[in-house]
Scaffold this motif. Structure first.
Motif, mmCIF file in Angstrom:
data_model
loop_
_atom_site.group_PDB
_atom_site.id
_atom_site.type_symbol
_atom_site.label_atom_id
_atom_site.label_comp_id
_atom_site.label_asym_id
_atom_site.label_seq_id
_atom_site.Cartn_x
_atom_site.Cartn_y
_atom_site.Cartn_z
ATOM 1 N N MET A 22 0.766 -1.240 -0.087
ATOM 2 C CA MET A 22 0.088 -0.028 0.059
ATOM 3 C C MET A 22 1.044 1.191 0.045
ATOM 4 O O MET A 22 0.555 2.225 -0.811
ATOM 5 C CB MET A 22 -0.991 0.047 1.199
ATOM 6 C CG MET A 22 -1.850 1.280 1.382
ATOM 7 S SD MET A 22 -2.835 1.443 -0.194
ATOM 8 C CE MET A 22 -3.945 0.042 -0.452
ATOM 9 N N MET A 23 2.215 1.346 0.690
ATOM 10 C CA MET A 23 2.989 2.369 0.783
ATOM 11 C C MET A 23 3.220 2.490 -0.828
ATOM 12 O O MET A 23 3.462 3.852 -1.214
ATOM 13 C CB MET A 23 4.141 2.118 1.586
ATOM 14 C CG MET A 23 3.549 2.286 3.139
ATOM 15 S SD MET A 23 3.182 4.054 3.645
ATOM 16 C CE MET A 23 4.791 4.849 3.394
ATOM 17 N N ARG A 24 3.793 1.571 -1.424
ATOM 18 C CA ARG A 24 4.033 1.624 -2.829
ATOM 19 C C ARG A 24 2.987 2.261 -3.892
ATOM 20 O O ARG A 24 3.462 2.891 -4.446
ATOM 21 C CB ARG A 24 4.452 0.415 -3.361
ATOM 22 C CG ARG A 24 5.954 -0.044 -3.371
ATOM 23 C CD ARG A 24 6.490 -1.327 -4.032
ATOM 24 N NE ARG A 24 5.617 -2.439 -4.158
ATOM 25 C CZ ARG A 24 5.191 -3.287 -3.129
ATOM 26 N NH1 ARG A 24 5.974 -3.459 -2.244
ATOM 27 N NH2 ARG A 24 4.514 -4.428 -3.436
ATOM 28 N N MET A 25 1.918 1.881 -3.403
ATOM 29 C CA MET A 25 0.681 2.484 -4.231
ATOM 30 C C MET A 25 0.587 3.791 -4.054
ATOM 31 O O MET A 25 0.368 4.565 -5.065
ATOM 32 C CB MET A 25 -0.696 1.717 -3.868
ATOM 33 C CG MET A 25 -0.701 0.246 -4.419
ATOM 34 S SD MET A 25 -2.100 -0.655 -3.944
ATOM 35 C CE MET A 25 -3.308 0.150 -4.953
ATOM 36 N N LEU A 26 0.602 4.463 -3.049
ATOM 37 C CA LEU A 26 0.408 5.615 -2.516
ATOM 38 C C LEU A 26 1.545 6.633 -3.232
ATOM 39 O O LEU A 26 1.276 7.715 -3.667
ATOM 40 C CB LEU A 26 0.414 5.944 -0.840
ATOM 41 C CG LEU A 26 -1.068 5.248 -0.298
ATOM 42 C CD1 LEU A 26 -0.634 5.520 1.367
ATOM 43 C CD2 LEU A 26 -2.209 6.142 -0.855
ATOM 44 N N GLU A 27 2.858 6.117 -3.264
ATOM 45 C CA GLU A 27 3.886 6.767 -3.506
ATOM 46 C C GLU A 27 3.821 6.720 -5.276
ATOM 47 O O GLU A 27 4.058 7.794 -5.714
ATOM 48 C CB GLU A 27 5.291 5.810 -3.265
ATOM 49 C CG GLU A 27 6.622 6.602 -3.902
ATOM 50 C CD GLU A 27 7.714 5.665 -3.575
ATOM 51 O OE1 GLU A 27 8.799 6.400 -3.284
ATOM 52 O OE2 GLU A 27 7.665 4.534 -3.696
ATOM 53 N N PRO A 33 6.437 9.048 0.624
ATOM 54 C CA PRO A 33 6.567 8.169 1.759
ATOM 55 C C PRO A 33 7.691 8.827 2.738
ATOM 56 O O PRO A 33 8.587 9.375 2.429
ATOM 57 C CB PRO A 33 6.964 6.702 1.273
ATOM 58 C CG PRO A 33 7.687 7.201 0.015
ATOM 59 C CD PRO A 33 7.200 8.358 -0.581
ATOM 60 N N VAL A 34 7.223 8.920 3.915
ATOM 61 C CA VAL A 34 8.117 9.000 5.151
ATOM 62 C C VAL A 34 8.833 7.915 5.351
ATOM 63 O O VAL A 34 8.293 6.771 5.713
ATOM 64 C CB VAL A 34 7.513 9.563 6.454
ATOM 65 C CG1 VAL A 34 8.575 9.950 7.332
ATOM 66 C CG2 VAL A 34 6.699 10.853 6.134
ATOM 67 N N VAL A 35 10.182 7.737 4.949
ATOM 68 C CA VAL A 35 11.025 6.448 5.015
ATOM 69 C C VAL A 35 12.480 6.778 5.264
ATOM 70 O O VAL A 35 12.779 7.836 5.053
ATOM 71 C CB VAL A 35 10.795 5.572 3.787
ATOM 72 C CG1 VAL A 35 9.557 4.967 3.597
ATOM 73 C CG2 VAL A 35 11.394 6.363 2.405
ATOM 74 N N ASP A 36 13.061 5.911 5.586
ATOM 75 C CA ASP A 36 14.525 6.202 6.032
ATOM 76 C C ASP A 36 15.382 5.080 5.210
ATOM 77 O O ASP A 36 16.628 5.242 5.224
ATOM 78 C CB ASP A 36 14.935 6.100 7.433
ATOM 79 C CG ASP A 36 14.605 4.987 8.311
ATOM 80 O OD1 ASP A 36 14.413 3.823 7.658
ATOM 81 O OD2 ASP A 36 14.317 4.782 9.383
ATOM 82 N N GLY A 37 15.002 4.008 4.489
ATOM 83 C CA GLY A 37 15.720 2.993 3.970
ATOM 84 C C GLY A 37 16.638 2.259 4.753
ATOM 85 O O GLY A 37 17.682 1.568 4.171
#
Length: 192
Positions: A22-27, A33-37
């Motif tokens: 779902m995060m991929r879809m929103l991106e 996205p708020v991510v740090d990798g």
């Protein structure tokens, strides 16, 4: 009509319920996205986890949350309670058959050298059911939260329809075609 900058879009659910998808879809749809990798993609999540380490310490430090308006962040359901009440949220809660969730978790645990049978499947199943019911009751009673329930199986089988529903729920223009295109049915590996 609100704009994405009025709220934080939160993707939540049980572990292994499709939150990274779902995060991929929103991106793909246009919400950063708020991510740090820090947690790298692996065999369990070959397209990435989309995690942000400070989420785990929300109870101690939630100072970053207000600055995440207009973006999406993945927050496991147990930590949603710790989000600050002075910020508005649109939560996309991933729902997946609990047998599938457990099967996926067990596969991941075995890969990590852990024993999934140490707790007991029936106990976990009951715990998840109870906690999700309690979470839904709580979330639906919060004035600063609106919630959309996304069924994992339906997202995989009808991604364009779900993408349109999410765009409507969030109230802004989104690239729903791009959202649908990132859904990979081949990653639906643990089916009930």
């Amino acid at each position: 009509m609100s704009s994405f900058s009025d709220f934080v879009t939160v993707v939540s659910g049980l572990p292994r319920s499709g939150t990274s998808m779902m995060m991929r879809m929103l991106e793909a749809g246009g919400i950063d996205p708020v991510v740090d990798g820090l947690r790298e993609a692996n065999e369990d999540n070959p397209k990435g986890y989309y995690e942000f380490e400070p989420v785990k310490a929300l109870k101690e430090d939630d100072s970053w949350v207000a600055g995440a308006r207009g973006q999406s962040v993945k927050v496991i359901y147990k930590l949603v309670y710790d989000l600050p009440a002075n910020v508005d949220y649109r939560i996309i809660f991933m729902q997946r058959d609990l047998e599938e969730v457990l099967a996926s978790q067990e596969t991941m645990m075995r890969r990590d050298g852990l024993d999934p049978d140490a707790i007991g499947r029936d106990i976990l199943l009951q715990l998840f059911q109870t906690e999700v019911i309690e979470f839904r009751r709580w979330a639906e009673a919060q004035r600063n939260i609106r919630i959309f329930y996304a069924d994992y199986g339906r997202v995989v089988s009808a991604p364009e329809g779900v993408a349109r529903e999410i765009a409507e729920f969030l109230g802004g223009p989104m690239n729903t075609r791009a959202m649908a295109e990132v859904v990979d049915p081949n990653l639906y590996r643990n089916r009930a």
